[in-house]
Scaffold this active site. Structure first.
Site, PDB file in Angstrom:
ATOM      1  N   GLY A  84     -18.688 -45.597 -94.814  1.00 34.68           N
ATOM      2  CA  GLY A  84     -18.059 -44.571 -94.771  1.00 34.68           C
ATOM      3  C   GLY A  84     -19.132 -43.344 -94.500  1.00 34.68           C
ATOM      4  O   GLY A  84     -18.409 -42.086 -94.704  1.00 34.68           O
ATOM      5  N   LYS A  97     -20.637 -47.256 -80.705  1.00 38.95           N
ATOM      6  CA  LYS A  97     -22.051 -47.938 -80.630  1.00 38.95           C
ATOM      7  C   LYS A  97     -21.945 -48.858 -79.437  1.00 38.95           C
ATOM      8  O   LYS A  97     -21.066 -49.637 -79.317  1.00 38.95           O
ATOM      9  CB  LYS A  97     -22.437 -48.631 -81.953  1.00 38.95           C
ATOM     10  CG  LYS A  97     -23.882 -49.445 -81.979  1.00 38.95           C
ATOM     11  CD  LYS A  97     -24.117 -50.212 -83.355  1.00 38.95           C
ATOM     12  CE  LYS A  97     -24.339 -49.090 -84.282  1.00 38.95           C
ATOM     13  NZ  LYS A  97     -24.935 -49.798 -85.627  1.00 38.95           N
TER      14      LYS A  97
END
Length: 365
Positions: A53, A166
């Site tokens: 998170g 990513k």
């Protein structure tokens, strides 16, 4: 976030705990935003593969800051953030959590429902597979994960929106760039300063979402066709050179350097992780360990005592001689009275070797 000595020497690991971030990866999104301004004007955001998170924390803080600034100039709508992950995640204030699969179209519908059936301004994804050490396999799985994130993004991102994910840089990364360029006219490859140089990870920043005309979002994965691709045959939009951008100030700490605990004149104070894992994989092993009579996490008392009572070579020789003298006369007489001449010869030879052994050892001291 672990507690190894290497982690303690990682400046971004320490700063994450000091500043209240759940993981050091929060600095990656912050540095990407400082360089590419991906959070400017964002009111609705989705964080894919969100656990634990840290990126959701960044979105929450930044979007709320933007909201407060917007209130000063006029009316503004409160921001809304949705975090999605297969794993359970500890609650975050102002973040709606969905435990679901990003390759399922129902997850996309569930995300849209939280935004009142409106599409979002930004989609971010910091997801990565559990690496196996087989680099080709890890890179392939990561590319599949990136395409899965792109597929669900086409369902939930509005025209002109931004996508950040990513990526593992490898020899075949050109194909991924080409696929991203189909949907985004501006595609950048970024490398934040907080990302270790030894890591092949980077981040693609895709702006101004513009899908092809008549394109209909779907959950099909184009890399699962198993058809060979000759990259030399790619032309036009299918063959592009994506700009590479380094994010972060050059004066910031190097992510690959181990810094002393007392850094820049500030005395080091240990901080517990901001959010410990909810269901760590090692929990079962710890439970089994607690149910045993022996606690293997403590030193064995017998080993400690033996180490304290360690003997020198001279003491060991004396003890061996004493044990030799304690052989009972009855055992010696039994050997001497043996009618077997070979036994007598063996006994005499054994005694001779034993005597010479200790005589020789005494002379060496």
């Amino acid at each position: 976030m672990g507690k190894t000595s290497k982690d303690k020497r990682d400046i971004y690991y320490r700063r994450a705990k000091e500043e209240g971030w759940r993981a050091r990866s929060a600095f990656k999104l912050l540095q990407i935003d400082n360089e590419c301004h991906v959070l400017d004007g964002v009111n609705k955001a989705v964080d894919l593969c969100a656990a634990p998170g840290s990126w959701s924390q960044v979105l929450s803080r930044k979007l709320n800051e933007n909201y407060k600034k917007a209130l000063e100039t006029g009316n503004a709508t409160p921001p809304k953030i949705v975090a999605v992950d297969l794993q359970a995640m500890a609650p975050l204030e102002g973040v709606i959590q969905i435990q679901g699969d990003i390759t399922n179209v129902n997850t996309a519908k569930q995300i849209i429902s939280h935004f009142d059936n409106e599409q979002v301004d930004l989609v971010v994804c910091d997801g990565a597979p559990d690496v196996t050490g087989l680099h080709d396999m890890d890179i392939y799985i990561q590319s599949q994960l990136l395409l899965a994130a792109l597929n669900i993004t086409t369902h939930i991102l509005k025209q002109g929106g931004t996508f950040v994910a990513k990526i593992f840089r490898a020899k075949d990364v050109t194909l991924l760039y080409a696929q991203l360029k189909i949907f985004f006219p501006y595609v950048y490859c970024t490398k934040p300063s907080s990302s270790r140089n030894s890591s092949i990870e980077a981040f693609v920043v895709c702006k101004d979402y513009s899908p092809p005309e008549d394109y209909k979002p779907h959950m099909l994965n184009p890399l699962l066709t198993h058809e060979p691709c000759d990259f030399d045959e790619l032309t036009g939009i299918n063959r592009v050179v994506v700009p590479f951008i380094v994010c972060g100030d050059l004066n910031e700490p190097d992510s690959d350097t181990c810094y002393p605990l007392n850094f820049e004149g500030k005395e080091y104070t240990y901080h517990e992780p901001v959010q410990t894992p909810i269901a760590p994989p090692y929990q079962e092993a710890l439970t089994l360990l607690e149910n045993r009579d022996t606690d293997f996490r403590r030193s064995d008392v017998n080993v400690v005592v033996d180490n304290l009572n360690s003997m020198t070579i001279a003491d060991l020789k004396k003890q061996a001689k004493q044990k030799h003298k304690e052989i009972t006369k009855s055992e010696i007489s039994k050997l001497q009275n043996s009618k077997n001449d070979d036994s007598e010869d063996i006994l005499e030879l054994d005694q001779l070797m034993f005597t010479e052994l200790f005589d020789e050892s005494d002379n060496m001291m």
